[in-house]
Design a protein around this motif. Structure first.
Motif, PDB file in Angstrom:
ATOM      1  N   TYR A   1      38.888  20.304  43.747  1.00 24.67           N
ATOM      2  CA  TYR A   1      37.829  18.633  44.527  1.00 24.67           C
ATOM      3  C   TYR A   1      38.479  17.761  43.052  1.00 24.67           C
ATOM      4  CZ  TYR A   1      35.149  15.301  46.941  1.00 24.67           C
ATOM      5  OH  TYR A   1      35.106  14.674  47.862  1.00 24.67           O
TER       6      TYR A   1
ATOM      7  N   ASN B   1      39.925  20.910  49.395  1.00 20.89           N
ATOM      8  CA  ASN B   1      39.459  21.069  48.490  1.00 20.89           C
ATOM      9  C   ASN B   1      37.731  21.274  48.599  1.00 20.89           C
ATOM     10  OD1 ASN B   1      41.464  21.494  46.811  1.00 20.89           O
ATOM     11  ND2 ASN B   1      41.109  19.852  46.184  1.00 20.89           N
ATOM     12  N   LEU B   2      37.568  20.251  49.275  1.00 20.11           N
ATOM     13  CA  LEU B   2      36.025  20.025  49.866  1.00 20.11           C
ATOM     14  C   LEU B   2      35.173  21.815  50.652  1.00 20.11           C
ATOM     15  CD1 LEU B   2      33.372  18.293  50.035  1.00 20.11           C
ATOM     16  CD2 LEU B   2      33.811  17.348  51.750  1.00 20.11           C
TER      17      LEU B   2
END
Length: 479
Positions: free
Chosen positions: A215, A223-224
């Motif tokens: 992230y 990615n979160l």
């Protein structure tokens, strides 16, 4: 009129005769205005002058000067009754004043500060590591801060309310792993043992490192989502494998057909497939989510998407807050548990009083539950907003520690406020008065009532004036 008075006087003379009692303080009559002066026995006290039964003298005993013959058994019974009755000498109004004061003391008014301090103290029970292992806890923050350094994309995420909450949960999960790595391994650990070796710790922590570093380079929704999933995996890896859970599991295996072994931290950290997550959600339903044992209501991807768009609103937080729902159920249960005796005593008096007390308890319990849920959600939602606003001024470790207790503290305040409202709506519990009246039926209970009011006066509490006078009379009487 004069003839009637003379007739009464003549009758009294015929009853008492020309004895020392007639016309004196020993026998109430027209000659002494039907009053007996108790000052001789109790010292000067304006409250002790009262009309008395003519068959008793100033000491509260049978007056032999009247000329009647009373058996010794009756005299002994009356003497014992008078000496054992704590309320002796008090009027009905004064007795009721002490009873009402006791009933009022059963529902004390807690202050805002007391509620807040109590909630902070109670919340520490849910985070015992900071109490029992303060040194390891302090050391672990340094290691966790290396990964969650607020700069670049991570700082931007910390300053977004939706992402802020996600990062605080990820920080907390990582910090638990870092603190556990500092523990030694041995049979003496009660709840959790240390890791098997350094490799197990590194493999588990690497799950979060990959997600956070990804992230930092590319702050995408995908990615979160990985950070959210890594948080869940680390939480599962924090398995309870100490001597106590192992002992409980061993006992359960004695009666279970399918034996269950406690998995290692690394085994527990394996990812859960979406199919398994959906199956778990379907199996547990709303009740599982209510008590906090089921799958989350939203998937990691859905949570990440909401966070990218600014996070949940307060109403959304209220709707999906498992901790708030669980606490609400507890508050409702505590209300009924605390009123169990009142409800029982009220029904013993009569059904009308019993049902009224049950209704009061229900309204207060529902109010406490609603106040807790609303407050807990406000604490969860509000801290994310607050931390995002102040940005890097609130470090990840400090922010996570505050966020861990914010929901409980604000939930307790919400419960306190709702209690004020419901008490205005339903009034004081009728069971309080029932229990006080029940105590007043015995000498031991009367003593408890008197001691309670006397202690409240000494503490400077708001005590009814008539109850204060009653205590003064009793003190003068027994001094």
């Amino acid at each position: 009129m004069v003839g009637s008075i003379n007739a009464l006087s003549n009758m009294e003379y015929m009853l008492y005769g020309n004895t020392p009692g007639y016309g004196s303080i020993n026998a109430p009559s027209m000659m002494n205005n039907y009053c007996m002066n108790l000052n001789n026995n109790y010292g000067f006290n304006p409250y002790m002058n009262q009309y008395m039964n003519p068959y008793y003298n100033t000491a509260g005993q049978y007056n032999p000067t009247f000329g009647q013959n009373i058996t010794s058994a009756y005299t002994a019974q009356q003497t014992n009754s008078a000496s054992n009755n704590v309320f002796a000498g008090l009027s009905t109004a004064e007795q009721n004043a002490i009873i009402n004061d006791y009933a009022q003391s059963l529902s004390p008014s807690e202050s805002f500060l007391g509620t807040t301090v109590g909630a902070v103290g109670f919340s520490t029970l849910f985070h015992p590591r900071a109490i029992f292992h303060p040194i390891n806890t302090f050391k672990s923050f340094k290691e966790t801060n290396k990964l969650f350094n607020l700069e670049g994309n991570l700082l931007e995420a910390w300053q977004s309310p939706g992402k802020n909450e996600i990062l605080r949960e990820a920080y907390a999960a990582t910090n638990r792993i870092d603190a556990r790595a500092l523990k030694g391994r041995g049979f003496w650990h009660i709840r959790r043992n240390g890791f098997v070796n350094e490799k197990e710790y590194k493999d588990i922590r690497n799950i979060m490192e990959k997600a956070v570093n990804a992230y930092k380079k590319h702050p995408t929704e995908e990615n979160l989502t990985k950070i959210i999933e890594a948080t869940e995996r680390l939480n599962r890896a924090n398995v309870k494998d100490g001597i106590l859970p192992k002992g409980i599991n061993w006992v359960k295996n004695l009666v279970r057909e399918d034996k269950v072994e406690i998995k290692s931290a690394l085994e527990n950290s394996k990812p859960v497939t979406q199919a398994a997550e959906d199956a778990g959600k379907k199996a547990t339903g709303w009740l599982g989510r209510l008590i906090g044992n089921g799958a989350t209501e939203t998937t990691a991807a859905e949570t990440a998407k909401a966070a990218m768009n600014g996070g949940k609103s307060y109403l959304q937080t209220l709707k999906t807050s498992g901790g708030g729902a669980f606490g609400a159920v507890l508050m409702l249960g505590f209300e009924f548990l605390g009123s169990k005796g009142k409800i029982k005593d009220s029904f013993e008096k009569d059904s009308k009083t019993g049902w009224k007390q049950l209704g009061q308890t229900t309204v207060k319990g529902l109010g406490s539950a609603a106040g807790w849920a609303a407050g807990e959600a406000l604490g969860t939602w509000g801290t994310a907003k607050l931390f995002a606003k102040f940005g890097s001024k609130i470090k990840p470790g400090i922010g996570t520690a505050i966020g861990a207790i914010a929901g409980m503290v604000v939930g307790s305040i919400g419960c306190w406020l709702s209690g004020k409202v419901t008490k205005k709506l339903v009034g004081q519990d009728v069971g309080d008065k029932v229990q006080a009246e029940k105590l007043a039926k015995t000498n031991e209970g009367q003593m408890q009532l008197v001691q309670n009011t006397a202690a409240r006066i000494q503490n400077g509490d708001d005590v009814d004036r008539q109850a204060q006078i009653a205590i003064q009379k009793l003190l003068a009487q027994y001094s």
